[in-house]
Each structure stands twice: as structure tokens, then as C-alpha cells.
Design a protein around this motif. Structure first.
Motif, PDB file in Angstrom:
ATOM      1  N   TYR A 145       0.833  -1.201   0.000  1.00  0.00           N
ATOM      2  CA  TYR A 145       0.000   0.000   0.000  1.00  0.00           C
ATOM      3  C   TYR A 145       0.869   1.252   0.000  1.00  0.00           C
ATOM      4  N   ARG A 146       1.980   1.197   0.724  1.00  0.00           N
ATOM      5  CA  ARG A 146       2.907   2.337   0.784  1.00  0.00           C
ATOM      6  C   ARG A 146       3.687   2.516  -0.515  1.00  0.00           C
ATOM      7  N   SER A 147       3.668   1.512  -1.382  1.00  0.00           N
ATOM      8  CA  SER A 147       4.385   1.568  -2.666  1.00  0.00           C
ATOM      9  C   SER A 147       3.415   1.260  -3.802  1.00  0.00           C
ATOM     10  N   PRO A 148       2.550   2.215  -4.141  1.00  0.00           N
ATOM     11  CA  PRO A 148       1.528   1.940  -5.152  1.00  0.00           C
ATOM     12  C   PRO A 148       2.092   1.554  -6.518  1.00  0.00           C
ATOM     13  N   GLU A 149       3.341   1.944  -6.807  1.00  0.00           N
ATOM     14  CA  GLU A 149       3.964   1.577  -8.080  1.00  0.00           C
ATOM     15  C   GLU A 149       4.424   0.123  -8.082  1.00  0.00           C
ATOM     16  N   GLY A 150       4.404  -0.514  -6.901  1.00  0.00           N
ATOM     17  CA  GLY A 150       4.802  -1.901  -6.775  1.00  0.00           C
ATOM     18  C   GLY A 150       6.192  -2.038  -6.188  1.00  0.00           C
ATOM     19  N   MET A 151       6.534  -3.260  -5.833  1.00  0.00           N
ATOM     20  CA  MET A 151       7.837  -3.568  -5.249  1.00  0.00           C
ATOM     21  C   MET A 151       8.372  -4.853  -5.853  1.00  0.00           C
ATOM     22  N   LEU A 152       9.690  -4.898  -5.983  1.00  0.00           N
ATOM     23  CA  LEU A 152      10.312  -6.171  -6.330  1.00  0.00           C
ATOM     24  C   LEU A 152      10.116  -7.123  -5.153  1.00  0.00           C
ATOM     25  N   MET A 153       9.953  -8.395  -5.442  1.00  0.00           N
ATOM     26  CA  MET A 153       9.780  -9.372  -4.373  1.00  0.00           C
ATOM     27  C   MET A 153      10.959  -9.331  -3.411  1.00  0.00           C
ATOM     28  N   SER A 154      12.169  -9.203  -3.927  1.00  0.00           N
ATOM     29  CA  SER A 154      13.351  -9.168  -3.062  1.00  0.00           C
ATOM     30  C   SER A 154      13.338  -7.931  -2.157  1.00  0.00           C
ATOM     31  N   ASP A 155      12.874  -6.797  -2.685  1.00  0.00           N
ATOM     32  CA  ASP A 155      12.787  -5.584  -1.871  1.00  0.00           C
ATOM     33  C   ASP A 155      11.712  -5.724  -0.799  1.00  0.00           C
ATOM     34  N   LEU A 156      10.613  -6.381  -1.154  1.00  0.00           N
ATOM     35  CA  LEU A 156       9.531  -6.598  -0.198  1.00  0.00           C
ATOM     36  C   LEU A 156      10.013  -7.464   0.967  1.00  0.00           C
ATOM     37  N   SER A 157      10.698  -8.549   0.678  1.00  0.00           N
ATOM     38  CA  SER A 157      11.173  -9.419   1.766  1.00  0.00           C
ATOM     39  C   SER A 157      12.218  -8.697   2.608  1.00  0.00           C
ATOM     40  N   ARG A 158      13.090  -7.909   1.982  1.00  0.00           N
ATOM     41  CA  ARG A 158      14.094  -7.150   2.735  1.00  0.00           C
ATOM     42  C   ARG A 158      13.405  -6.115   3.627  1.00  0.00           C
ATOM     43  N   TYR A 159      12.396  -5.427   3.088  1.00  0.00           N
ATOM     44  CA  TYR A 159      11.663  -4.422   3.849  1.00  0.00           C
ATOM     45  C   TYR A 159      10.986  -5.038   5.070  1.00  0.00           C
ATOM     46  N   LEU A 160      10.423  -6.222   4.886  1.00  0.00           N
ATOM     47  CA  LEU A 160       9.694  -6.889   5.974  1.00  0.00           C
ATOM     48  C   LEU A 160      10.612  -7.712   6.887  1.00  0.00           C
ATOM     49  N   LEU A 161      11.890  -7.814   6.524  1.00  0.00           N
ATOM     50  CA  LEU A 161      12.875  -8.558   7.308  1.00  0.00           C
ATOM     51  C   LEU A 161      12.517 -10.043   7.428  1.00  0.00           C
ATOM     52  N   VAL A 162      12.044 -10.605   6.313  1.00  0.00           N
ATOM     53  CA  VAL A 162      11.714 -12.031   6.261  1.00  0.00           C
ATOM     54  C   VAL A 162      12.335 -12.632   5.007  1.00  0.00           C
ATOM     55  N   SER A 163      12.327 -13.949   4.925  1.00  0.00           N
ATOM     56  CA  SER A 163      12.915 -14.624   3.766  1.00  0.00           C
ATOM     57  C   SER A 163      12.029 -14.477   2.534  1.00  0.00           C
ATOM     58  N   ASN A 164      12.655 -14.628   1.360  1.00  0.00           N
ATOM     59  CA  ASN A 164      11.895 -14.603   0.111  1.00  0.00           C
ATOM     60  C   ASN A 164      10.817 -15.687   0.106  1.00  0.00           C
ATOM     61  N   GLY A 165      11.147 -16.843   0.669  1.00  0.00           N
ATOM     62  CA  GLY A 165      10.175 -17.935   0.702  1.00  0.00           C
ATOM     63  C   GLY A 165       8.922 -17.594   1.485  1.00  0.00           C
ATOM     64  N   ASN A 166       9.089 -16.917   2.619  1.00  0.00           N
ATOM     65  CA  ASN A 166       7.923 -16.516   3.411  1.00  0.00           C
ATOM     66  C   ASN A 166       7.029 -15.563   2.623  1.00  0.00           C
ATOM     67  N   VAL A 167       7.638 -14.600   1.957  1.00  0.00           N
ATOM     68  CA  VAL A 167       6.869 -13.617   1.192  1.00  0.00           C
ATOM     69  C   VAL A 167       6.204 -14.276  -0.008  1.00  0.00           C
TER      70      VAL A 167
END
Length: 158
Positions: A58-80
Motif C-alpha cells: 500500500y505504501r508503494s503503489p507503483e509496486g515492489m520487487l519481491m526481493s525488496d519486499l522481503s528485505r523491507y519486511l525482514l523475512v525470507s523470500n520464501g515466506n513472502v
């Protein structure tokens, strides 16, 4: 050689106080988080990790790379990936390849995903206001400033 920790009685008072502070912060955080998890489940049939993913998107309406999303949330790519897969199947998130690169995906909320998140976010804000209602405005500002200062002392350390 590993030295044994000092017995609690040998710790300086400031150190004991900091330990007590850490325990209180942890207990408060866990108590609030448990309540939020229960309310999200009861009122929206969702989980806190799903809420966190929706909030980040929601904070990134243009979208996020999956890797950036997992890094932002401090979780593994697999969890995301598992959460995103379910959100895509429910029509709340769109996944697209980045410039034809099959290895990277950009994800963003659909209109339905944005609407659902706005409803959850409004409820979430009300719950937090209720749960922290005993903290005055001045104390809220002071604690926030103190925690920001603490965080800035540690940022960048890995």
C-alpha cells in the motif's frame, strides 16, 4: 576462553535497569502483537504477516520487487512468496515480470487489495489507539523520540 556472565548482583544498577526495560518492552510488544493477531483473525480472517505485506505494498503503489519486499519486511523470500501467491489467487495482488526478466517479479495491490487494506488499516489504528490509550500524548511523543534515537544509534550495524 569464554567468560561466564556476571551474576545479577554484580551488574551495575544501570545495567539491571536496562535489562528490566528490555523485558518490559518485549512483554508489551508481544502482548499487543498477540491481541492484534487475534483481532485480525476474528474481524478480517487474515494474519499479521498478510497485513504487513499489504501495508508494505500500500505504501508503494507503483509496486515492489519481491526481493525488496522481503528485505523491507525482514523475512525470507520464501515466506513472502507463499503469502503473495495466496494474495494473487484472491485477486488482492498483481504479479508481473520486470521488463521481461523471468527471475524478478514486481508485485502491487489491486483495487480490491487497496480497499481491503484501507478497511483493515482503519481498524488497526483504532485498536492501537485503544490498546495504548493509557499513554498520554506527551509520553507518546517522548517515547517515540527516545526509540528513534536508540534506533539511529544501531542502524547500519550488522
Amino acid at each position: 576462553m569464554v567468560s561466564a556472565p556476571l551474576p545479577a548482583s554484580a551488574l551495575p544498577q544501570d545495567s539491571k535497569d536496562r535489562l528490566r526495560l528490555w523485558i518490559r518492552l518485549l512483554r508489551a510488544s508481544r502482548t499487543i502483537e498477540a491481541e492484534l493477531r487475534e483481532r485480525l483473525k476474528q474481524q478480517f480472517d487474515t494474519t499479521l504477516p498478510r497485513f504487513d505485506v499489504l501495508a508494505a505494498l500500500y505504501r508503494s503503489p507503483e509496486g515492489m520487487l519481491m526481493s525488496d519486499l522481503s528485505r523491507y519486511l525482514l523475512v525470507s523470500n520464501g515466506n513472502v512468496t507463499g503469502i503473495i501467491d495466496r494474495l494473487v489467487s484472491e485477486g488482492l495482488v498483481l504479479r508481473a515480470r520486470r521488463n521481461g526478466d523471468r527471475r524478478t517479479s514486481i508485485v502491487r495491490l489491486t483495487r480490491a487489495g487497496s480497499e481491503q487494506f484501507r478497511a483493515m488499516a482503519a481498524a488497526h489504528e483504532g485498536w492501537i489507539d485503544e490498546l495504548l490509550g493509557g499513554v498520554s500524548g506527551n509520553d507518546t511523543q517522548r517515547l517515540t523520540a527516545m526509540l528513534k534515537s536508540f534506533r539511529s544509534n544501531w542502524e547500519g550495524r550488522e
